[in-house]
Design an enzyme around this catalytic site. Structure first.
Site, mmCIF file in Angstrom:
data_model
loop_
_atom_site.group_PDB
_atom_site.id
_atom_site.type_symbol
_atom_site.label_atom_id
_atom_site.label_comp_id
_atom_site.label_asym_id
_atom_site.label_seq_id
_atom_site.Cartn_x
_atom_site.Cartn_y
_atom_site.Cartn_z
ATOM 1 N N CYS A 63 0.833 -1.202 0.000
ATOM 2 C CA CYS A 63 0.000 0.000 0.000
ATOM 3 C C CYS A 63 0.872 1.257 0.000
ATOM 4 O O CYS A 63 1.567 1.515 -0.968
ATOM 5 C CB CYS A 63 -0.967 -0.061 1.178
ATOM 6 N N HIS B 138 -3.452 -5.748 0.874
ATOM 7 C CA HIS B 138 -2.858 -5.986 2.194
ATOM 8 C C HIS B 138 -2.829 -7.473 2.543
ATOM 9 O O HIS B 138 -3.747 -7.959 3.228
ATOM 10 C CB HIS B 138 -3.676 -5.251 3.259
ATOM 11 N N GLU C 234 -1.148 -8.891 4.723
ATOM 12 C CA GLU C 234 -0.972 -9.071 6.170
ATOM 13 C C GLU C 234 -2.314 -9.152 6.895
ATOM 14 O O GLU C 234 -2.358 -9.527 8.067
ATOM 15 C CB GLU C 234 -0.110 -7.934 6.753
#
Lengths: 80, 226
Positions: B86, B196, B198
Site C-alpha cells: 500500500c 494488504h 498481512e
C-alpha cells in the site's frame, strides 16, 4: 534573494481524475463551454544570494529529485 | 527467520504488519525508525501501509527521501528481500526501487474492500507458495492505488514477468493500468503491492490467502489452505 515559481503539471496522456472531477463541478455550476481541466501544483521558492545560474541548477535539482515525479509529471521553472 | 518493519510518521498499518510477521515467523520483527541510517541483518524488510507524512506533496514522496529509505535501497541493492504494501508500494516507487507511479484512484473514491488477485507469476521469490494463475482473496484500502507506467515500462514489466499480481474477475478498484496490483523489481527481490496480504494470514481474519507471500519469501513450507 532570488524568487522562483515552479509549475508542475501532469504529462499529456496521464489520466487526471481530479481534473475530471473539477470539470464536472464546473458543469454543475452552470459554467459551460469548458473543454478540459488539468490540475497541477505551484511552488514559490525563495533562494538566498543572487547567483541566477546556480539558482537555476538548484531549482532543476529540486524538481528532479522531489517536487515533480517525472514518471507522470512535467515541471517548468520561472525565475522572477 | 528475522524480519524488520520500517516505521514512518503517518503509517497506520505497521501494527498489522508486525502482528502478521510475529504470527507467521513466531518472532516479533525489529522496527526501524525513519531517521535510522542502517538496517539490522534480516531476511525480509517490510515497508507497511498508511499515510506517511500525511501524503503531503504526493503519496510516499516525503517518506521516500527519508534516511531509512536510503538504508532500504542499499539493502535491496545487496539482494535483501523488500516488501512494500500500500503506502509502502507508493514509497518504493517514489524511491525509484520500483518503476511507475501510483496515482489517485480513477473513480476518486477511497476503496476499502476485498478484491480478487490473480497470481500472474508464481515463480518469483514472493509467490512460490501459489499456483500460476491462482486467484486469491485480498483486502485493499487506499485512495491512491491507480498504478501507472509509460508504454515502454509496461511492456518491459510484461515481457520480464514482473507483473506479479493483477486484479481479477473485474475487481480492479482503482483504474490501475493493465489491472496491475503488484510488481517486482528487475532483480526480483523487491515486491510492491497495493492489497494488504498481512490482513489475511490467520483463520480469525476469515482466510489465510495472504500468508503465502510471507512464507514464500521467508523460505517456509507453505501452509496454504487456498
Amino acid at each position: 534573494m532570488i524568487k522562483a515559481r515552479i509549475i508542475v503539471t501532469l504529462k499529456t496522456g496521464v489520466l487526471d481524475p481530479q481534473g475530471k472531477a473539477i470539470e464536472s463541478a464546473l458543469g454543475n455550476l452552470g459554467i459551460d463551454g469548458v473543454g478540459a481541466v488539468r490540475q497541477g501544483k505551484v511552488f514559490d521558492v525563495t533562494l538566498e544570494g543572487d547567483d541566477a545560474a546556480g539558482a537555476r541548477a538548484k531549482l532543476d535539482a529540486m524538481c528532479e529529485q522531489l517536487l515533480a515525479n517525472t514518471v507522470i509529471e512535467n515541471y517548468s521553472v520561472e525565475i522572477a | 527467520m528475522k524480519t524488520a518493519v520500517v516505521l514512518l510518521p503517518g503509517l497506520n498499518r505497521d501494527r498489522d504488519m508486525i502482528a502478521a510477521l510475529t504470527t507467521i515467523t513466531g518472532k516479533a520483527p525489529q522496527t526501524v525508525w525513519q531517521t535510522e541510517t542502517t538496517l539490522p541483518d534480516v531476511d525480509l524488510v517490510v515497508v507497511p501501509g498508511g499515510f506517511s507524512f500525511g501524503d503531503y506533496l504526493r503519496c510516499g514522496a516525503i517518506a521516500a527521501r527519508s534516511p531509512v529509505m536510503r538504508a532500504v535501497a542499499a539493502a535491496a541493492e545487496k539482494g535483501v528481500p523488500v516488501l512494500g504494501v500500500c503506502n509502502g508500494f507508493q514509497i518504493l516507487c517514489e524511491a525509484g526501487l520500483l518503476p511507475g507511479a501510483l496515482m489517485r484512484n480513477a473513480a476518486l473514491r477511497f476503496v476499502c474492500r476485498e478484491v480478487k488477485l490473480e497470481v500472474v507469476n508464481a515463480e518469483t521469490r514472493f509467490t512460490g507458495a501459489y499456483r500460476q494463475g491462482q486467484v486469491i482473496r485480498c483486502p485493499v484500502a487506499h485512495h491512491d492505488g491507480n498504478y501507472f507506467a509509460d508504454a515502454a515500462t509496461l511492456k518491459r514489466l510484461q515481457d520480464e514477468g514482473r507483473i506479479v499480481f493483477r486484479y481479477a474477475e473485474g475487481t480492479n478498484p482503482n483504474g490501475a493500468i493493465a489491472d496491475i496490483a503488484g510488481i517486482v523489481n528487475e532483480a526480483g527481490n523487491v515486491l510492491g503491492m497495493m492489497p494488504h496480504p498481512e490482513n489475511l494470514v490467520e483463520a480469525e481474519h476469515g482466510g489465510t490467502d495472504g500468508r503465502g507471500i510471507f512464507e514464500s519469501v521467508l523460505g517456509m513450507s507453505p501452509s496454504l489452505a487456498a
